[in-house]
Every structure is written in structure tokens, then in C-alpha cells.
Design an enzyme around this catalytic site. Structure first.
Site, PDB file in Angstrom:
ATOM      1  CE  LYS A 223      -4.334  -1.984   1.440  1.00 21.42           C
ATOM      2  NZ  LYS A 223      -5.436  -2.095   2.422  1.00 21.42           N
ATOM      3  NE  ARG A 264      -7.128  -9.034   0.188  1.00 23.09           N
ATOM      4  CZ  ARG A 264      -6.816  -8.214  -0.823  1.00 23.09           C
ATOM      5  NH1 ARG A 264      -5.898  -7.273  -0.660  1.00 23.09           N
ATOM      6  NH2 ARG A 264      -7.415  -8.334  -1.997  1.00 23.09           N
TER       7      ARG A 264
END
Length: 288
Positions: A223, A264
Site C-alpha cells: 500500500k 493479506r
């Protein structure tokens, strides 16, 4: 000690933090859009992730990156169902990443064992009913709005307290709608209506989320806040998404130590090794 998933019905019991691999069957996901859009390639990628150590494989047909525009229901079904079907048939524990109740229902019917909804059931009023009927474990992410406008919603008094409060309300609403408590998995929603500073605050206080008493999924992989942390010191250019996997593995270690049920990730190998190291370390510490 990491939270075991023995209290998540229908999933394998692990003595360590679980690893959820990502299969984006999309043309526009932020780090791997288009790579796995072809169903056969997506299935092959999911099988490869499982072989590399993924305990679950999360299949999604709609990008939720900041600014993303929604796909149609028909297109999402077309992308997701064949991939879920083949992976489940091959024995992979499949999670479906969707905000649509119809897609969740079709995917569970095709063999998916987890529904991972980044909206926590807020985007589709039928989602709670479908989850209650199927009995599938349900990932409830903290969410404030669709990707196209979520950055404007990143306003908090105290981000940790606000996220915990809003997740608590969402859990209460889902329970009232008939979803069982043992189905629920919580996700603080890193990057969704959150700045980098907000993300770090939530990671630093992950105990406040695990204190809600349900397994917690951490999804930090590749991210933007990691790209910012690793930015070129001379130019300020963010580290490219596909070069953030070592940092992701570091987050996985710390999340596992902080009690995450699962992480994840896009690149499974490093994190699969990392969570096994954490488990061995913790077991040794317990033996004294």
C-alpha cells in the site's frame, strides 16, 4: 501470541498467523492490475500462491484502490466465479473479495469459504442476509465510502478510537441482522479513507482492534503508505508498488506478533516464511 483461527468455523486450525494470498482478476488494481485478468492465468496464480504457502487465496474482480470506479455486477460475476470454481475444485481455501451480495452468494455456491467485504456489508444491504444464510466467515472491514471519494472521508478525532467505535457499531448491526458472532473477522481498513499517518497509528495500536474479541485481518501489502516510507530521499519518488514486498513482510511479522489472525499479501513467499518464524519464536518463548 497470534490469534488462532480455531474459532472461525469452516477454516483450518493453524498454530500461527494465517497468510491470505491475493488474486486480483482486474485490469486496474494498483500493483498488479491486468496480470491475472485472464481466468486461466488467475487460477494458475492462485495455485502458485497456495504452493508458496498461502493458507487462503482471496479472489476479487473489482479494484478498490483509491479513485477506482465500480464495475458492473455482471462483469464482476464473469471475472470471479470461474476462478473461484477452479481453485476450490483444486482444494484451495478460497475467499471472495466483493462488496456485492449476489457475487458473494455465487462465489460461496462455487466453493468459496470466506466472504471478504471491504465495506463490511455497508455497500449492499443484502450482504448481511447472504452471509447469515451461508454461514460463511465474513471479513468486516472498516469503511466509510466508495473508493472514488474515500480520501475526502479520512477525517478523524482519534483514528484508533473512531475505527474501533465504528467497527463495534457495524458488528452490532450485523448481529442484529442474523449474522453469528463466530462468523465475524475484523479488518481495520488500512488505506481506506485513511492517510499514512492513520495507517501507522492503527498498526501501532492493533491491540485496540484485537481487544474487540474477534480474529483480525491486516491488509497492508504494497500500500501507498509503505511506498511513502520507502520513498527516494533525493527525489521524493514513492517506492514502486511491486518493490514494497520486503516492507510488507516486516509488517506481517509485527502484525502476527500483535495478535493478527491473518495477513493479506500479494507476495506470499516472504510472509509465509515470516509468520512461521514468529510462531517458532513465540513457542520457544513459551517453553521458557
Amino acid at each position: 501470541m497470534g490469534r488462532m483461527n480455531e474459532n472461525v468455523p469452516g477454516l483450518p486450525v493453524l498454530e500461527r498467523c494465517a497468510v491470505m494470498g491475493v488474486v486480483n482478476v482486474t485490469p486496474d488494481s494498483f500493483s498488479d492490475g491486468g496480470l491475472w485478468l485472464d481466468p486461466a492465468r488467475a487460477v494458475a496464480h492462485g495455485l502458485d500462491l497456495a504452493a508458496r504457502g498461502a493458507d487462503l487465496v482471496d479472489v476479487g474482480g473489482e479494484s478498490t484502490r483509491p479513485g477506482a470506479v465500480r464495475v458492473t455486477e455482471a462483469e464482476e460475476l464473469r471475472r470471479v466465479v470461474p476462478v473461484v470454481t477452479e481453485l476450490a475444485r483444486a482444494g484451495v481455501v478460497v475467499s471472495v473479495d466483493t462488496m456485492r451480495a449476489s457475487v458473494a452468494a455465487a462465489a460461496v455456491a462455487a466453493g468459496a469459504r470466506v466472504v471478504n467485504d471491504v465495506s463490511g456489508g455497508l455497500a449492499d444491504p443484502d450482504m448481511a442476509r447472504v452471509v447469515a444464510q451461508t454461514g460463511a466467515p465474513f471479513v468486516v472491514m472498516h469503511w466509510r465510502g466508495q473508493s472514488a471519494g474515500m480520501d475526502a472521508l479520512a477525517v478523524y478525532g482519534d483514528v484508533v478510537a473512531d475505527v474501533v467505535r465504528e467497527l463495534t457499531v457495524r458488528v452490532e448491526e450485523l448481529l442484529a441482522a442474523g449474522v453469528k458472532e463466530e462468523q465475524l473477522i475484523l479488518d481495520p481498513g488500512l488505506g481506506f479513507a485513511k492517510t499514512g499517518e492513520h495507517n501507522w497509528a492503527l498498526l501501532g495500536r492493533l491491540d485496540a482492534v484485537t481487544a474487540l474479541g474477534r480474529p483480525v485481518l491486516v491488509a497492508a501489502s504494497r500500500k501507498r503508505f509503505l511506498g511513502t516510507l520507502l520513498a527516494n530521499p533525493e527525489t521524493g519518488e514513492l517506492r514502486p508498488a511491486r518493490q514494497r514486498d520486503d516492507a510488507t513482510a516486516a509488517v506481517s511479522v509485527l502484525a502476527a506478533r500483535a495478535g493478527a489472525w491473518a495477513v493479506r499479501v500479494h507476495d506470499v513467499s516472504g510472509t509465509a516464511d515470516a509468520v512461521r518464524v514468529v510462531a517458532a519464536w513465540e513457542q520457544a518463548a513459551q517453553r521458557g
